[in-house]
Design a protein around this motif. Structure first.
Motif, PDB file in Angstrom:
ATOM      1  N   PHE A   1       0.866  -1.180   0.000  1.00 35.10           N
ATOM      2  CA  PHE A   1       0.000   0.000   0.000  1.00 35.10           C
ATOM      3  C   PHE A   1       0.899   1.226   0.000  1.00 35.10           C
ATOM      4  O   PHE A   1       2.124   1.132   0.171  1.00 35.10           O
ATOM      5  CB  PHE A   1      -0.979   0.011   1.177  1.00 35.10           C
ATOM      6  CG  PHE A   1      -0.342   0.007   2.539  1.00 35.10           C
ATOM      7  CD1 PHE A   1       0.112   1.171   3.140  1.00 35.10           C
ATOM      8  CD2 PHE A   1      -0.208  -1.185   3.251  1.00 35.10           C
ATOM      9  CE1 PHE A   1       0.690   1.172   4.403  1.00 35.10           C
ATOM     10  CE2 PHE A   1       0.367  -1.197   4.517  1.00 35.10           C
ATOM     11  CZ  PHE A   1       0.816  -0.019   5.087  1.00 35.10           C
ATOM     12  N   LEU A   2       0.281   2.388  -0.205  1.00 33.56           N
ATOM     13  CA  LEU A   2       1.031   3.630  -0.381  1.00 33.56           C
ATOM     14  C   LEU A   2       0.549   4.668   0.618  1.00 33.56           C
ATOM     15  O   LEU A   2      -0.649   4.788   0.867  1.00 33.56           O
ATOM     16  CB  LEU A   2       0.819   4.153  -1.813  1.00 33.56           C
ATOM     17  CG  LEU A   2       1.510   5.455  -2.226  1.00 33.56           C
ATOM     18  CD1 LEU A   2       3.026   5.279  -2.285  1.00 33.56           C
ATOM     19  CD2 LEU A   2       0.986   5.911  -3.597  1.00 33.56           C
ATOM     20  N   LEU A   3       1.489   5.415   1.190  1.00 37.31           N
ATOM     21  CA  LEU A   3       1.161   6.572   2.013  1.00 37.31           C
ATOM     22  C   LEU A   3       1.660   7.835   1.322  1.00 37.31           C
ATOM     23  O   LEU A   3       2.800   7.883   0.835  1.00 37.31           O
ATOM     24  CB  LEU A   3       1.797   6.458   3.404  1.00 37.31           C
ATOM     25  CG  LEU A   3       1.279   5.324   4.292  1.00 37.31           C
ATOM     26  CD1 LEU A   3       1.978   5.356   5.646  1.00 37.31           C
ATOM     27  CD2 LEU A   3      -0.231   5.395   4.479  1.00 37.31           C
ATOM     28  N   LEU A   4       0.793   8.832   1.273  1.00 36.09           N
ATOM     29  CA  LEU A   4       1.109  10.145   0.706  1.00 36.09           C
ATOM     30  C   LEU A   4       1.112  11.138   1.855  1.00 36.09           C
ATOM     31  O   LEU A   4       0.101  11.297   2.534  1.00 36.09           O
ATOM     32  CB  LEU A   4       0.077  10.527  -0.349  1.00 36.09           C
ATOM     33  CG  LEU A   4      -0.083   9.510  -1.488  1.00 36.09           C
ATOM     34  CD1 LEU A   4      -1.413   9.675  -2.186  1.00 36.09           C
ATOM     35  CD2 LEU A   4       1.072   9.644  -2.476  1.00 36.09           C
ATOM     36  N   GLU A   5       2.239  11.800   2.071  1.00 34.71           N
ATOM     37  CA  GLU A   5       2.387  12.638   3.251  1.00 34.71           C
ATOM     38  C   GLU A   5       2.845  14.037   2.856  1.00 34.71           C
ATOM     39  O   GLU A   5       3.784  14.196   2.074  1.00 34.71           O
ATOM     40  CB  GLU A   5       3.410  12.012   4.215  1.00 34.71           C
ATOM     41  CG  GLU A   5       2.992  10.633   4.695  1.00 34.71           C
ATOM     42  CD  GLU A   5       3.984  10.026   5.670  1.00 34.71           C
ATOM     43  OE1 GLU A   5       5.070  10.627   5.867  1.00 34.71           O
ATOM     44  OE2 GLU A   5       3.686   8.958   6.247  1.00 34.71           O
ATOM     45  N   ARG A   6       2.136  15.033   3.398  1.00 40.49           N
ATOM     46  CA  ARG A   6       2.553  16.427   3.218  1.00 40.49           C
ATOM     47  C   ARG A   6       3.279  16.865   4.480  1.00 40.49           C
ATOM     48  O   ARG A   6       2.710  16.850   5.570  1.00 40.49           O
ATOM     49  CB  ARG A   6       1.334  17.322   2.940  1.00 40.49           C
ATOM     50  CG  ARG A   6       1.709  18.775   2.666  1.00 40.49           C
ATOM     51  CD  ARG A   6       0.513  19.562   2.142  1.00 40.49           C
ATOM     52  NE  ARG A   6      -0.589  19.598   3.092  1.00 40.49           N
ATOM     53  CZ  ARG A   6      -1.835  19.985   2.785  1.00 40.49           C
ATOM     54  NH1 ARG A   6      -2.126  20.342   1.532  1.00 40.49           N
ATOM     55  NH2 ARG A   6      -2.781  19.999   3.698  1.00 40.49           N
ATOM     56  N   ARG A   7       4.539  17.233   4.323  1.00 35.58           N
ATOM     57  CA  ARG A   7       5.376  17.677   5.433  1.00 35.58           C
ATOM     58  C   ARG A   7       5.949  19.056   5.102  1.00 35.58           C
ATOM     59  O   ARG A   7       6.665  19.207   4.104  1.00 35.58           O
ATOM     60  CB  ARG A   7       6.540  16.699   5.671  1.00 35.58           C
ATOM     61  CG  ARG A   7       6.125  15.246   5.871  1.00 35.58           C
ATOM     62  CD  ARG A   7       5.361  15.046   7.154  1.00 35.58           C
ATOM     63  NE  ARG A   7       5.069  13.629   7.423  1.00 35.58           N
ATOM     64  CZ  ARG A   7       4.245  13.211   8.354  1.00 35.58           C
ATOM     65  NH1 ARG A   7       3.610  14.083   9.134  1.00 35.58           N
ATOM     66  NH2 ARG A   7       4.029  11.918   8.530  1.00 35.58           N
ATOM     67  N   ASP A   8       5.609  20.037   5.935  1.00 34.84           N
ATOM     68  CA  ASP A   8       6.120  21.400   5.718  1.00 34.84           C
ATOM     69  C   ASP A   8       5.869  21.869   4.286  1.00 34.84           C
ATOM     70  O   ASP A   8       6.717  22.506   3.658  1.00 34.84           O
ATOM     71  CB  ASP A   8       7.611  21.478   6.045  1.00 34.84           C
ATOM     72  CG  ASP A   8       7.899  21.155   7.505  1.00 34.84           C
ATOM     73  OD1 ASP A   8       7.080  21.548   8.371  1.00 34.84           O
ATOM     74  OD2 ASP A   8       8.922  20.504   7.779  1.00 34.84           O
ATOM     75  N   GLY A   9       4.695  21.536   3.770  1.00 39.61           N
ATOM     76  CA  GLY A   9       4.293  22.020   2.452  1.00 39.61           C
ATOM     77  C   GLY A   9       4.759  21.179   1.286  1.00 39.61           C
ATOM     78  O   GLY A   9       4.385  21.453   0.149  1.00 39.61           O
ATOM     79  N   ARG A  10       5.548  20.139   1.531  1.00 38.57           N
ATOM     80  CA  ARG A  10       6.044  19.289   0.448  1.00 38.57           C
ATOM     81  C   ARG A  10       5.461  17.882   0.594  1.00 38.57           C
ATOM     82  O   ARG A  10       5.312  17.363   1.694  1.00 38.57           O
ATOM     83  CB  ARG A  10       7.575  19.218   0.450  1.00 38.57           C
ATOM     84  CG  ARG A  10       8.228  20.559   0.167  1.00 38.57           C
ATOM     85  CD  ARG A  10       9.722  20.397  -0.028  1.00 38.57           C
ATOM     86  NE  ARG A  10      10.040  19.643  -1.229  1.00 38.57           N
ATOM     87  CZ  ARG A  10      10.093  20.161  -2.459  1.00 38.57           C
ATOM     88  NH1 ARG A  10       9.816  21.452  -2.652  1.00 38.57           N
ATOM     89  NH2 ARG A  10      10.421  19.409  -3.497  1.00 38.57           N
ATOM     90  N   TRP A  11       5.149  17.283  -0.572  1.00 39.45           N
ATOM     91  CA  TRP A  11       4.550  15.952  -0.592  1.00 39.45           C
ATOM     92  C   TRP A  11       5.606  14.889  -0.834  1.00 39.45           C
ATOM     93  O   TRP A  11       6.536  15.089  -1.629  1.00 39.45           O
ATOM     94  CB  TRP A  11       3.487  15.862  -1.682  1.00 39.45           C
ATOM     95  CG  TRP A  11       2.200  16.536  -1.324  1.00 39.45           C
ATOM     96  CD1 TRP A  11       1.839  17.828  -1.622  1.00 39.45           C
ATOM     97  CD2 TRP A  11       1.110  15.969  -0.585  1.00 39.45           C
ATOM     98  NE1 TRP A  11       0.588  18.093  -1.117  1.00 39.45           N
ATOM     99  CE2 TRP A  11       0.114  16.976  -0.479  1.00 39.45           C
ATOM    100  CE3 TRP A  11       0.869  14.729  -0.017  1.00 39.45           C
ATOM    101  CZ2 TRP A  11      -1.097  16.762   0.164  1.00 39.45           C
ATOM    102  CZ3 TRP A  11      -0.338  14.496   0.637  1.00 39.45           C
ATOM    103  CH2 TRP A  11      -1.305  15.504   0.721  1.00 39.45           C
ATOM    104  N   GLN A  12       5.438  13.768  -0.142  1.00 45.32           N
ATOM    105  CA  GLN A  12       6.312  12.622  -0.353  1.00 45.32           C
ATOM    106  C   GLN A  12       5.487  11.347  -0.392  1.00 45.32           C
ATOM    107  O   GLN A  12       4.380  11.285   0.169  1.00 45.32           O
ATOM    108  CB  GLN A  12       7.375  12.534   0.739  1.00 45.32           C
ATOM    109  CG  GLN A  12       6.813  12.365   2.138  1.00 45.32           C
ATOM    110  CD  GLN A  12       7.890  12.402   3.215  1.00 45.32           C
ATOM    111  OE1 GLN A  12       8.995  12.902   2.989  1.00 45.32           O
ATOM    112  NE2 GLN A  12       7.575  11.857   4.381  1.00 45.32           N
ATOM    113  N   ALA A  13       6.018  10.332  -1.073  1.00 52.09           N
ATOM    114  CA  ALA A  13       5.348   9.040  -1.220  1.00 52.09           C
ATOM    115  C   ALA A  13       6.192   7.961  -0.562  1.00 52.09           C
ATOM    116  O   ALA A  13       7.413   7.927  -0.736  1.00 52.09           O
ATOM    117  CB  ALA A  13       5.145   8.716  -2.700  1.00 52.09           C
TER     118      ALA A  13
END
Length: 475
Positions: A446-458
């Motif tokens: 499965f995949l997690l999409l995370e916004r940290r300090d305005g930037r997105w990471q997968a």
């Protein structure tokens, strides 16, 4: 498959409706036997919300609560239990993505612990840091065996009876409604799924197994037959009920096409656009989307920020004309030929593929665009260079479907090395996941999409390899 203490009860199941200054708009669904009394009120700080009777199907009643959670709310109470919900959607954010929740044959007979292993791991991630939203990218159920047990559909799609009577089709409808409803209950009631659905709002797009294997790529004599259309109507009815908490009357509010010819949707969150075209409702062997689907996509003008395009089949992929020819020549690989022919990259869909890629590049002018997909039972990623910046493709498939042989993944990876550029000047490259050596990873995931300090990471979570290093997708 062991699902729950009761096979005729499920919920609450949260469905994401929208977000605005007033807060998070939701619908919660309860499924109860028709002989049960109406359920009690859903309790919020602002007051109680009564249940509305949504629909009855196969001796079950679906009840719906429509409500809004404001910034001061930390959840809702229903039937004596408090369900926490993440309501702060500005700033840091965490979204889950899953697909392919089942298998074509014998899915209901699998050991529950084995089948739901990755769901348990997703719950652990939710406990570590709450998910704000769960995106489901297609094949939420595998309905292929729903046609079994009825004389009109027992041999579907190999044999289609000619000229069935209205009474026979009505009996088939009853049979299919029972089989679809029970299959939905079987995937909604296992403990890890039930908890996530009660605490994390979902947004879903359907794919072929939510109807039947290869829907839209089968011969027109099958899909346009009386049996095929009956199958589609029941699949659509139950898709709306169980995956959107909706009926036909809700379509103008929830989907891009108010007439419901296409069930694509678009939702806005702070700094984020979620867009999911419907790649099945209007599909046939030489078309992926019809006029309604294309009108919906082309009308979307994302505001500045990140856009996630949920394409049930991968948008950026390898050159499939070579692969399609090879699949027909290798007996062990022919099982996967239909899946490949379903793809955007199939030679029969090349013009539409270019059209969608041009739409993605148009949206890229408003901010980063990332396509997210499932369907292929592998994990991979891809990039396409655009004038405004890079477009990412993330593939996470499947959450419970077991992976194909590693040899199949290696074969795809080698052919993907040929490269592809359907739009001149915008080459597509298939790349390994962070931390992986090969372009395709044959593990459940499965995949997690995370916004940290305005930037997105997968971040992918793989059955054997574990957590992948984070991939920045904001460029």
């Amino acid at each position: 498959m062991n699902s729950s203490p009761s096979a005729d009860r499920a919920g609450p199941i949260l469905h994401f409706r929208g977000h605005g200054p007033e807060g998070l708009r939701l619908a919660a669904i309860l499924i109860r036997p028709q002989d049960d009394p109406p359920p009690g009120a859903l309790r919020l700080q602002a007051g109680d919300v009564a249940a509305a009777r949504l629909a009855e199907i196969d001796g079950l009643v679906l009840w719906r609560y429509d409500f809004t959670l404001g910034p001061e709310d930390d959840g809702y109470e229903l039937e004596g239990r408090l369900h926490p919900v993440r309501t702060a959607l500005e700033g840091d954010l965490r979204i889950g993505f899953v697909s392919c929740n089942g298998e074509e044959n014998g899915d209901l007979d699998r050991d529950a612990a084995e089948r739901n292993l990755m769901w348990d791991r997703l719950v652990a991630q939710h406990e570590h840091e709450p998910l704000a939203l769960l995106l489901q990218g297609g094949d939420q159920i595998y309905a292929d065996e729903a046609t079994h047990g009825h004389p009109l559909s027992e041999d579907w799609p190999d044999r289609v009876p000619k000229n069935p009577t209205e009474a026979e089709l009505a009996d088939l409808t009853r049979h299919l409604r029972h089989r679809f409803a029970r299959r939905y209950l079987s995937v909604l009631t296992p403990a890890p799924c039930a908890r996530l659905m009660a605490e994390v709002p979902t947004l879903s797009v359907w794919d072929d197994h939510d109807i039947c294997d290869g829907w839209g790529s089968l011969k027109d004599s099958r899909t346009r037959s009386a049996v095929g259309q009956t199958l589609f109507r029941v699949a659509r009815e139950t898709y709306l009920l169980f995956q959107h908490g909706a009926t036909e009357a809700d379509i103008p509010e929830l989907f891009l096409d108010p007439q419901g010819r296409s069930l694509g949707w678009c939702r806005q969150l702070p700094g984020l656009t979620l867009l999911a075209p419907d790649l099945r409702s209007e599909r046939h062997r030489r078309r992926i989307m019809g006029d309604a689907g294309w009108q919906g996509v082309e009308a979307v003008d994302p505001p500045p920020g990140q856009t996630f395009l949920v394409s049930s089949v991968p948008l950026l992929g390898p050159r499939l004309s070579v692969i399609e020819a090879i699949m027909t020549a290798i007996p062990r690989m022919q099982h996967y030929e239909d899946d490949l022919r379903d793809q955007w990259q199939s030679r029969t869909h090349r013009d539409e593929w270019r059209r969608m890629l041009r739409e993605v590049l148009r949206m890229r002018a408003s901010g980063p665009v990332t396509a997210i997909s499932g369907e292929i039972h592998l994990a991979t990623r891809a990039i396409m260079d655009g004038d405004e910046g890079r477009v990412h493709q993330l593939v996470a498939s499947g959450i419970s479907h077991r992976a194909p042989p590693r040899a199949y993944a290696r074969c795809l990876g080698l052919l993907a090395g040929l490269g592809e550029a359907p739009l001149p000047g915008h080459p597509i490259r298939i790349l390994p996941l962070p931390g992986q050596a090969h372009r395709y990873t044959a593990e459940r995931n499965f995949l997690l999409l995370e916004r940290r300090d305005g930037r997105w990471q997968a971040i992918w979570h793989l059955e054997d390899s574990g957590r992948s290093p984070a991939l920045d997708i904001s460029d």
